[in-house]
Every structure is written in C-alpha cells, then in structure tokens.
Design an enzyme around this catalytic site. Structure first.
Site, PDB file in Angstrom:
ATOM      1  N   TYR A  72      34.385  40.651  36.182  1.00 58.78           N
ATOM      2  CA  TYR A  72      35.504  40.340  35.283  1.00 58.78           C
ATOM      3  C   TYR A  72      35.250  41.094  33.979  1.00 58.78           C
ATOM      4  CZ  TYR A  72      36.953  36.411  38.272  1.00 58.78           C
ATOM      5  OH  TYR A  72      37.397  35.636  39.320  1.00 58.78           O
ATOM      6  N   TYR A  90      33.942  27.345  38.466  1.00 57.17           N
ATOM      7  CA  TYR A  90      34.255  28.480  39.351  1.00 57.17           C
ATOM      8  C   TYR A  90      33.999  28.122  40.817  1.00 57.17           C
ATOM      9  CZ  TYR A  90      35.157  33.325  40.534  1.00 57.17           C
ATOM     10  OH  TYR A  90      35.727  34.464  41.058  1.00 57.17           O
ATOM     11  N   LYS A 142      42.025  30.171  41.238  1.00 62.32           N
ATOM     12  CA  LYS A 142      42.169  28.760  41.603  1.00 62.32           C
ATOM     13  C   LYS A 142      43.426  28.388  42.392  1.00 62.32           C
ATOM     14  CE  LYS A 142      38.407  27.330  39.917  1.00 62.32           C
ATOM     15  NZ  LYS A 142      37.377  27.296  40.939  1.00 62.32           N
ATOM     16  N   HIS A 168      29.395  34.713  48.126  1.00 62.85           N
ATOM     17  CA  HIS A 168      29.001  35.278  46.829  1.00 62.85           C
ATOM     18  C   HIS A 168      28.230  34.243  46.020  1.00 62.85           C
ATOM     19  CE1 HIS A 168      31.610  39.080  46.347  1.00 62.85           C
ATOM     20  NE2 HIS A 168      31.274  38.896  47.598  1.00 62.85           N
ATOM     21  N   PRO A 222      45.816  33.502  37.368  1.00 62.97           N
ATOM     22  CA  PRO A 222      44.854  33.771  38.444  1.00 62.97           C
ATOM     23  C   PRO A 222      43.416  34.033  37.995  1.00 62.97           C
ATOM     24  CG  PRO A 222      46.241  35.687  38.072  1.00 62.97           C
ATOM     25  CD  PRO A 222      46.772  34.597  37.191  1.00 62.97           C
TER      26      PRO A 222
END
Ligand code: FAD
Ligand code: DHB
Length: 405
Positions: free
Chosen positions: A204, A389, A301, A76, A297
């Site tokens: 998200y 990220y 991570k 991704h 979450p």
C-alpha cells in the site's frame, strides 16, 4: 406462461452474499431460491475484491467450499506500507496470534459457491432481474425471465443480497430507514495484468501523486490500483501511462519494487464511497452485503463484510426454523451494524492515511506521514491495524458449529 414458486427464503442476487447465504441455509436444511439478473458467465468473470479475512477463509473451509482456495489461494502473512520511498512490513501472525489473510479472487469464491449450489440441485435463476418486492407479512418478489415473462416467488423471508444498485433497499419505505453516506473526491483505477507480482506481499503506497496498491491473483497475474478522479475517463489512460504511473508511485527507478509491463487483461474505474443503511431489515426483508453498506476498498473489506452479514443471518434463520424464536432475527441488524461501523472506521482510517486529498495543506500532509511513521514503528498501533486487517472476531458461531457436529 407465468409460474409461481414457493420457498422458505427467496434470495435476490448471486454475489458473495446471496450465494454464501444459500450455501449456509442448505447446510441447515433450509430451502432457498436465488434470483440473479445477470448470466452465470457474467457473475463468474466480474473482477472485484481479492483478500479474504482469516475468518472468511475459515468459514469457506469449515463449510466444505474451501478446497480450491486451499490449493490455489495465496496465504499472506503481512503487508507493506510504503511512504517516503521506503517500505515497512506489518507482520500479521506476530501481531494477531498467528492469523493470516488469503489472496483469492472474489470471482473464484463466486465460482466455487455456484458449483456447490448447483451440485445440490437447488435453483439459481440466472438472467432473471427482480422487478418488484413485496416486503409485507406474506413476502413475495416478481422477476422477469429472459423471454420477458414475469413470475412470482413467495417465501417466508426475502434476503436482499443484490448489491448497492439493487432493488431490495428500494422496497423499504424511506421513513423506515436512515441512510448514512460519505463520498470521496477520488476513485481507483484497477488493472489485472499478465505480469508476475512485484513482491511476495501486497504493498500500500502513499505517494505525493496519489495512492497506489500492488496486489495479485496468482504467481503470474498482478492486480494493481491507482488513485484517480471519481469520474476518471479510462480513455485518458493508455497502458503506457498506467505502467509509468505505477513505476513512479512505487519508486521503481529509485530502488523501489520493479513494475514490469505485461498484457493488460482488464481495466476499470471504481468510484469510492461509504454508505450504511440502518436498520438492515424491514419486516420479513433482510438486507445483506453491499445492498446495506459500502466501504471504501482500502481495507479490502467489502466482500468480507458481506460474508459476515449472511453468517449472522443464516444462524438467525436456523434458530427461527428450529424453535420459532425470532430473537436472533430481531437482533440481526444490530449485530451486523456493530461490525459494519467498526469496518467503516478502519476502511476510512486506511483511506485517509494513504490517499492524496486536494484540500490537504502541507501541515495535513505532514500529519499523514507521521501517522504512517507511528503505525509502522509502534507495536501497539501496528497491532490495531493488523487485527482489523485480518478481520475482527466473528460473532457467535454456536449455531453453525452445531450443524457441523
Ligand atoms: P454483489 O457482489 O454486488 O452482488 C449482488 C448481485 O445482485 C449481483 O450479482 C447483481 O448482478 C445482482 N443484482 C442486482 N440487482 C438485481 C436485481 N434487480 N435482480 C436480481 N439480481 C440483482 N471490495 C474490496 O474489498 N476490494 C476491491 O478491490 C473491490 N473492488 C470492487 C470493484 C467494483 C467495480 C465494485 C462494484 C465493488 C468492489 N469491491 C471491492 C466491493 C466488493 O466486491 C463487494 O463488497 C462485494 O461484491 C459485495 O458482495 P454482495 O454479494 O453484497 O454484492
Ligand atoms: C485487493 C483489493 C483491495 O481493496 C485491497 O485493499 C487489497 C487487495 C485486490 O483486489 O487484490
């Protein structure tokens, strides 16, 4: 009949931390025994995390266990943040010198590591809960086999990789550690369903009814989450309610991604918490992964942090067995905790930016939306999100590189 085993490193737990540690140690010629309370089938089918940081995927590849991930994992190059019924993309390669993440289920990583371990002929003792740990100068642990008999493993070192509810941390006197924690008044209701992902990339969502996340495991299987109560009763969530709540939070009827109901394969509620044990070591007992820390979450991570810990630990043990020098072992906790606290910071930041908090005033909510507006419109802010990220740089890899060459 009770047996006694002797090894260099006794590892409690066959999750990502324990299995990866055993794998890295094996590559340096260090012997270990893994003792796991559950069955092989259970640990291989436990649905949990799904996003591998750039460095985690690289480590799996570099150490010979990335073949299936390369084939089946989904690379991704960004995520979307959705708020006020619009989605804005964060482009990882553009912001991080080409880095990406890989979507590949935790249980697939676990399967690959178990297969690699068993191929070496080294043991994993499944269905053998560890019942006691002696963390003294001559460390040992006791486990119970399926027939109820107790056995002892003696080792130079013990690695407590047994998750948040394990026994390893309990073996440390309470005055030798400081525990930091934070609980959130909500959790995530997670589903795995047979329906194609609504989008090529993860989304998200900040919505007035609460956070939502759409992720995937393959081109036909979706993994999705909804913010819910910490003690949410799953019985109150028949499939129809889950689908309509996902559609509402994603804005499916207002031009947003179209969530299509599919066969529900798994459902579960995970309460959210942050937790750190400092130090992550007591004598010859080293804690790694969820045994030492839990992150909410939202930044994906937990598993990555577990892998980062054992990488540091394997390198320190390698140096110790090579030269007798305990310097890296002595630095283990401090080295790991620097990354742990930065990851707590990032996971907290993502959690606060995206969830609904009951105590939020309209003012707080406006500030939250401004944060989303800022991070999606300022290259500087987006770069900070992206570099966290995809994963902050891993600590020195000198030891591991030496083994490879
Ligand atoms: P674990 O995976 O917990 O492994 C510990 C192992 O030790 C287990 O196999 C356990 O059976 C074994 N064990 C425990 N006690 C004993 C004992 N006494 N004797 C022997 N063995 C023992 N992270 C994300 O990033 N995204 C997510 O969506 C996400 N979802 C999650 C959902 C749930 C329900 C949970 C619990 C965690 C989730 N996480 C998620 C976090 C992530 O899965 C963990 O950070 C990761 O599993 C940590 O790996 P670990 O090896 O440290 O611990
Ligand atoms: C997944 C889990 C996460 O916690 C996250 O932030 C992103 C994806 C997942 O399970 O796919």
């Amino acid at each position: 009949m009770s047996a006694e085993l002797r090894t260099q490193v006794a590892i409690v737990g066959a999750g990502p931390a324990g299995l990866m540690l055993a794998h890295l140690l094996h590559r340096c010629g260090i012997e270990s025994v893994i003792v796991e309370s559950r069955s092989r089938d259970y640990v291989e089918s436990r649905v949990r995390a799904g996003v591998l940081e750039h460095g985690t995927a690289e480590l799996l590849n570099d150490t010979g266990v990335g073949e299936r991930m390369l084939r089946e994992g989904l690379v991704h190059r960004g995520i979307a943040l959705r708020f006020n019924d619009r989605s804005v993309r964060i482009d990882f390669p553009d912001l991080t010198d080409g880095k990406t993440v890989t979507v590949y289920g935790q249980q697939e990583v676990v399967k690959d590591l178990i297969a690699a371990r068993l191929a070496t002929g080294a043991p994993i003792l499944f269905e053998c809960p560890v019942v006691a740990i002696d963390a003294g100068d001559q460390p040992s642990l006791r486990y119970r086999d399926a027939a109820g008999a107790e056995h002892v493993v003696r080792a130079d070192f013990i690695a407590g990789c047994d998750g948040f509810h394990g026994v390893a941390r309990e073996a440390i006197p309470s005055d030798a550690i400081t525990l930091y924690d934070h609980t959130f008044p909500f959790g995530w209701l997670g589903i795995l369903a047979e329906t194609p992902p609504v989008s090529e990339e993860l989304i998200y969502v900040n919505h007035e009814r609460g956070f939502a996340l759409v992720s995937m495991r393959s081109r036909t299987i979706s993994r999705m989450y909804l913010q819910c109560r910490n003690d949410e009763d799953l019985a109150l969530w028949p499939d129809d309610r889950i689908w309509s709540e996902l559609r509402e939070r994603l804005g499916s009827d207002r031009g947003g991604p179209d969530v299509r109901p599919g066969k529900m394969l798994q459902k579960g509620v995970t309460p959210m918490r942050s937790f750190v044990c400092d130090p992550m070591r007591y004598g010859r007992l080293f804690l790694a992964g969820d045994a030492a820390h839990i992150v909410p979450p939202t930044g994906a991570k937990g598993m990555n942090l577990a892998i980062a810990d054992v990488r540091v630990l394997a390198e320190a043990l390698e140096a110790y067995y090579e030269s007798g020098d305990p310097a890296l072992l002595d630095a283990y906790s401090q080295t790991c905790l620097r990354r742990v606290w930065k990851t707590q910071r990032f996971s907290m930041y993502m959690t606060r930016m995206l969830h609904r908090f009951d105590e939020h005033t309209p003012f707080d909510h406006r500030v939250q939306l401004a944060e989303l507006d800022y991070v999606t419109s300022s290259r500087t802010a987006a770069t900070s999100l992206a570099e966290n990220y995809v994963g902050l740089p891993l600590e020195s890899t000198a030891g591991l590189r030496k083994v490879r060459s």
